[in-house]
Design a protein around this motif. Sequence first.
Motif, short mmCIF file in Angstrom:
data_model
loop_
_atom_site.label_atom_id
_atom_site.label_comp_id
_atom_site.label_asym_id
_atom_site.label_seq_id
_atom_site.Cartn_x
_atom_site.Cartn_y
_atom_site.Cartn_z
N LEU B 28 2.26 2.64 1.74
CA LEU B 28 3.10 1.91 0.79
C LEU B 28 4.05 2.87 0.05
N ALA B 29 3.54 4.04 -0.31
CA ALA B 29 4.34 5.03 -1.04
C ALA B 29 5.55 5.46 -0.21
N GLN B 30 5.34 5.56 1.10
CA GLN B 30 6.44 5.98 1.99
C GLN B 30 7.51 4.90 2.15
N ARG B 31 7.18 3.67 1.83
CA ARG B 31 8.13 2.55 1.99
C ARG B 31 9.12 2.49 0.84
N ASN B 32 8.77 3.12 -0.27
CA ASN B 32 9.67 3.15 -1.43
C ASN B 32 9.95 1.75 -1.98
N VAL B 33 8.90 0.97 -2.14
CA VAL B 33 9.04 -0.41 -2.59
C VAL B 33 8.80 -0.51 -4.10
N THR B 34 9.16 -1.64 -4.69
CA THR B 34 8.87 -1.86 -6.11
C THR B 34 7.92 -3.04 -6.32
N VAL B 105 2.04 -6.23 -5.33
CA VAL B 105 2.49 -4.87 -5.60
C VAL B 105 3.46 -4.92 -6.79
N VAL B 106 3.19 -4.13 -7.82
CA VAL B 106 4.04 -4.08 -9.01
C VAL B 106 4.35 -2.61 -9.30
N SER B 107 5.62 -2.31 -9.56
CA SER B 107 6.05 -0.92 -9.81
C SER B 107 5.61 0.01 -8.69
N GLY B 108 5.68 -0.50 -7.46
CA GLY B 108 5.37 0.33 -6.30
C GLY B 108 3.90 0.49 -5.99
N LYS B 109 3.02 -0.12 -6.80
CA LYS B 109 1.58 0.06 -6.57
C LYS B 109 0.83 -1.26 -6.46
N MET B 110 -0.19 -1.30 -5.61
CA MET B 110 -1.07 -2.47 -5.54
C MET B 110 -1.74 -2.65 -6.89
N VAL B 111 -1.94 -3.91 -7.30
CA VAL B 111 -2.53 -4.17 -8.62
C VAL B 111 -4.06 -4.14 -8.60
N VAL B 133 -3.44 -4.67 10.72
CA VAL B 133 -1.99 -4.79 10.54
C VAL B 133 -1.68 -4.83 9.05
N LEU B 134 -0.72 -3.99 8.64
CA LEU B 134 -0.22 -4.02 7.26
C LEU B 134 1.15 -4.68 7.27
N HIS B 135 1.40 -5.52 6.29
CA HIS B 135 2.70 -6.19 6.19
C HIS B 135 3.11 -6.23 4.73
N PHE B 136 4.33 -5.76 4.45
CA PHE B 136 4.85 -5.84 3.09
C PHE B 136 6.08 -6.73 3.06
N LEU B 137 6.13 -7.59 2.06
CA LEU B 137 7.27 -8.48 1.86
C LEU B 137 7.62 -8.42 0.37
N GLY B 138 8.85 -8.02 0.07
CA GLY B 138 9.26 -7.93 -1.34
C GLY B 138 10.53 -7.12 -1.45
N GLU B 139 10.57 -6.27 -2.47
CA GLU B 139 11.77 -5.42 -2.58
C GLU B 139 11.41 -4.04 -3.09
#
Lengths: 139, 139, 139
Positions: B28-34, B105-111, B133-139
């Motif tokens: 998740l950290a490598q994806r640079n998500v928020t 995920v909030v502020s780049g981290k799982m809650v 399988v990992l899947h991220f949907l957001g921004e």
Amino acid sequence: MHQATHRLTVSTSGRGFRELTSEIVRWLAQRNVTTGLLTVFCRHTSASLLIQENADPDVLKDLEAFFERLAPEESGRYVHDAEGPDDMPSHIRAALTQTQLSIPVVSGKMVLGTWQGIYLLEHRRAPHRREIVLHFLGE
Amino acid sequence: MHQATHRLTVSTSGRGFRELTSEIVRWLAQRNVTTGLLTVFCRHTSASLLIQENADPDVLKDLEAFFERLAPEESGRYVHDAEGPDDMPSHIRAALTQTQLSIPVVSGKMVLGTWQGIYLLEHRRAPHRREIVLHFLGE
Amino acid sequence: MHQATHRLTVSTSGRGFRELTSEIVRWLAQRNVTTGLLTVFCRHTSASLLIQENADPDVLKDLEAFFERLAPEESGRYVHDAEGPDDMPSHIRAALTQTQLSIPVVSGKMVLGTWQGIYLLEHRRAPHRREIVLHFLGE
């Protein structure tokens, strides 16, 4: 970003496992999607969802026998029996399995493993009409 | 809106809990998500997922003992035993835990809470290679 | 595409079912959303989530009695008892129910069935403050 929802009505023939995989695959194929998250939601508390092996039907029979031992239909065992001896065991089976499943979609297909099928579990003895909501979010 | 998927292959050493938290955090950290929703999906019916306490390892031992009592490996107890006495108990344990988990995920981290870890549960006696399988949907 | 998150703090009065449905409905109504996916996430391993019947309270009493039989508070039964006899039974109840629920939203409303309520299950004997994260993704 794309969303789609669908209400699937399923007629069950009483207690047992009813596979939904092919109906969900077909609905998804018609949406022309690529990547996203598919959610399956069961609108009942005496029916539920489960991903389980769809190769050997004996797995489903053993699961049925397991739940029968775990939450037997026994007179006097439960307070809530308004709808008969299978009423409360149905709620217990639903509580121990799933009301909702979310499955990632990659290249237009759910990422189910080779032996995984999506099942609706009817917990009541009598046939019922059950409503399942499908929701896709992705692109 | 942003999506990312990843196939995580995990080698297990036989029945037991294998924590996945740090591998998921790293991906998740490598994806640079928020903000968004992270889904973890297990492509098997004799292995499963569970969020449980990752502080005292005795919790996992007691959970293991609980499942052992609930679905014992007992000759003649199950019809489906093609792969051995641990075959059907594995399906039962998988049915009672999770095939999928979705975590905001909030502020780049799982809650996740302070004591929560994400575990892959290997239910078979023998070591296996499992696909998650990992899947991220957001921004 | 729209996202919203919220941290809901819930005070429980010890073991039992605490319905969250109206609080979640209220939060969702204020977001002014139409279609999407609402996720409810419990940040604890001795409390959990469940969708169950919210009509007859006897259903919840029978579920409570079921879990009491399944994972009794029994001296010597568990290794992990640092916080008392209700410690490990709480983890077992949490493992068998849900840490997360995702519910499709259509026309601004969750697609819950007529008799479905969303519950926080407090598994500990003593009152606790529990943190629940709500996350909406859609439009």
